[in-house]
Enzyme design. Structure first.
Site, PDB file in Angstrom:
ATOM      1  N   ARG A 239       0.835  -1.204   0.000  1.00 44.47           N
ATOM      2  CA  ARG A 239       0.000   0.000   0.000  1.00 44.47           C
ATOM      3  C   ARG A 239       0.865   1.247   0.000  1.00 44.47           C
ATOM      4  NH1 ARG A 239      -3.650  -0.754   4.712  1.00 44.47           N
ATOM      5  NH2 ARG A 239      -3.410  -2.937   4.138  1.00 44.47           N
TER       6      ARG A 239
ATOM      7  N   ASN B 196      11.368   0.769   2.350  1.00 47.97           N
ATOM      8  CA  ASN B 196      10.165   1.572   2.516  1.00 47.97           C
ATOM      9  C   ASN B 196       9.318   1.212   3.735  1.00 47.97           C
ATOM     10  OD1 ASN B 196       7.721   3.229   1.472  1.00 47.97           O
ATOM     11  ND2 ASN B 196       6.926   1.149   1.633  1.00 47.97           N
TER      12      ASN B 196
ATOM     13  N   SER C 138      11.582  10.998   6.489  1.00 49.72           N
ATOM     14  CA  SER C 138      10.441  11.910   6.572  1.00 49.72           C
ATOM     15  C   SER C 138      10.967  13.283   6.973  1.00 49.72           C
ATOM     16  CB  SER C 138       9.431  11.431   7.622  1.00 49.72           C
ATOM     17  OG  SER C 138       8.473  12.443   7.901  1.00 49.72           O
TER      18      SER C 138
ATOM     19  N   TYR D 149       8.525   8.377  16.441  1.00 53.14           N
ATOM     20  CA  TYR D 149       8.532   8.257  14.984  1.00 53.14           C
ATOM     21  C   TYR D 149       9.588   9.174  14.365  1.00 53.14           C
ATOM     22  CZ  TYR D 149       6.970   8.427  10.137  1.00 53.14           C
ATOM     23  OH  TYR D 149       6.923   8.370   8.760  1.00 53.14           O
TER      24      TYR D 149
ATOM     25  N   LYS E 256      13.116   8.327  12.078  1.00 58.32           N
ATOM     26  CA  LYS E 256      13.422   8.889  10.767  1.00 58.32           C
ATOM     27  C   LYS E 256      14.726   9.680  10.797  1.00 58.32           C
ATOM     28  CE  LYS E 256      10.025   6.975   8.696  1.00 58.32           C
ATOM     29  NZ  LYS E 256      10.317   5.884   7.733  1.00 58.32           N
TER      30      LYS E 256
END
Length: 250
Positions: free
Chosen positions: A16, A91, A143, A156, A160
């Protein structure tokens, strides 16, 4: 379209979002694929069928990238099916918006093990055939929240930040062996992962993006595929923002 015809591409978290868009774009460019997913068989089947309809050979491997054994299985499948591995797209990732003091231990562990160790295990496994071939490409997903985090995103954002440091450090290690390592740092992308955040504060966040919109998954995939192509042959150790100017905005 950037051409990567005949190359063997391994994409983690491909069922996805950005991963699925990356897989489809590589398929249209003539690549051969190994696609990974953790749990959603139905979504992964649809992506794989779409890639095959575009003419791509496509292998699917289910597994959790937080488990180092999965990395070995994925690379082994690429070598068994195609005899080589040219590009790894790291990913797979999970997000969890939560203040640190109220974030459950298991949620923290899941984010860190997937986003940090998942990239490490896969890069280490992929480097073995790449070093033998003295050629290869790794693209890690980061990110812009690593440098411009939001409230409730400490864990999070930290993972990153690791992705970006890992990219630069690994580039120093393997560049002389003919292997390029780069990262893409998207801003807010219109995927299922960001749906809760966009539902909660979409208009506020959009107003902070100078382009006044969020990215599509295919726009991020285009940059990933370019980094894997010969057109980016001198791009190495870079973290490329694809955030509509968010990191430099308000």
């Amino acid at each position: 379209m950037v051409m990567t015809g005949g190359r063997v591409i391994l994409v983690s978290g491909a069922s996805r979002g950005i991963g699925a868009a990356v897989a489809r774009r590589f398929a249209r460019a003539g690549a051969r694929l190994v696609l990974n997913h953790r749990a959603d068989e139905g979504a992964m089947r649809q992506v794989a069928e779409g890639c095959r309809a575009d003419g791509a050979a496509c292998e699917v491997v289910r597994g959790d990238v937080a488990d180092p054994a999965t990395a070995g299985l994925l690379v082994a499948r690429a070598l068994e099916a195609y005899g080589r591995l040219d590009t790894l797209v790291n990913n797979a990732g999970v997000a969890a918006e939560n203040l640190l003091l109220s974030q459950p231990d298991e949620e923290i562990r899941r984010v860190v093990e997937t986003n940090v160790l998942g990239q490490v295990w896969l890069a280490r496994a992929a480097l073995e055939p790449m070093l033998k071939a003295r050629a290869g490409c790794i693209v890690n997903l980061s990110s812009t929240l690593a440098r411009k985090p939001s409230r409730g995103g400490a864990v999070y954002a930290g993972t990153k930040g690791f992705a970006e440091a890992f990219t630069r450090a690994l580039a120093v290690e393997v560049g002389r062996k003919g292997i390029r390592v780069n990262a893409v740092a998207p801003g807010i992308v219109e995927t299922g992962m960001t749906a809760p955040l966009r539902a909660l504060a979409g208009e506020e966040l959009r107003a902070r993006v100078p382009l006044r919109r969020f990215a599509s998954a295919d726009e991020i995939a285009a940059l990933v595929c370019w980094l894997a192509s010969d057109e980016a042959a001198y791009v190495h150790g870079a973290v490329l923002d694809a955030d509509g100017g968010f990191a430099g905005g308000m």
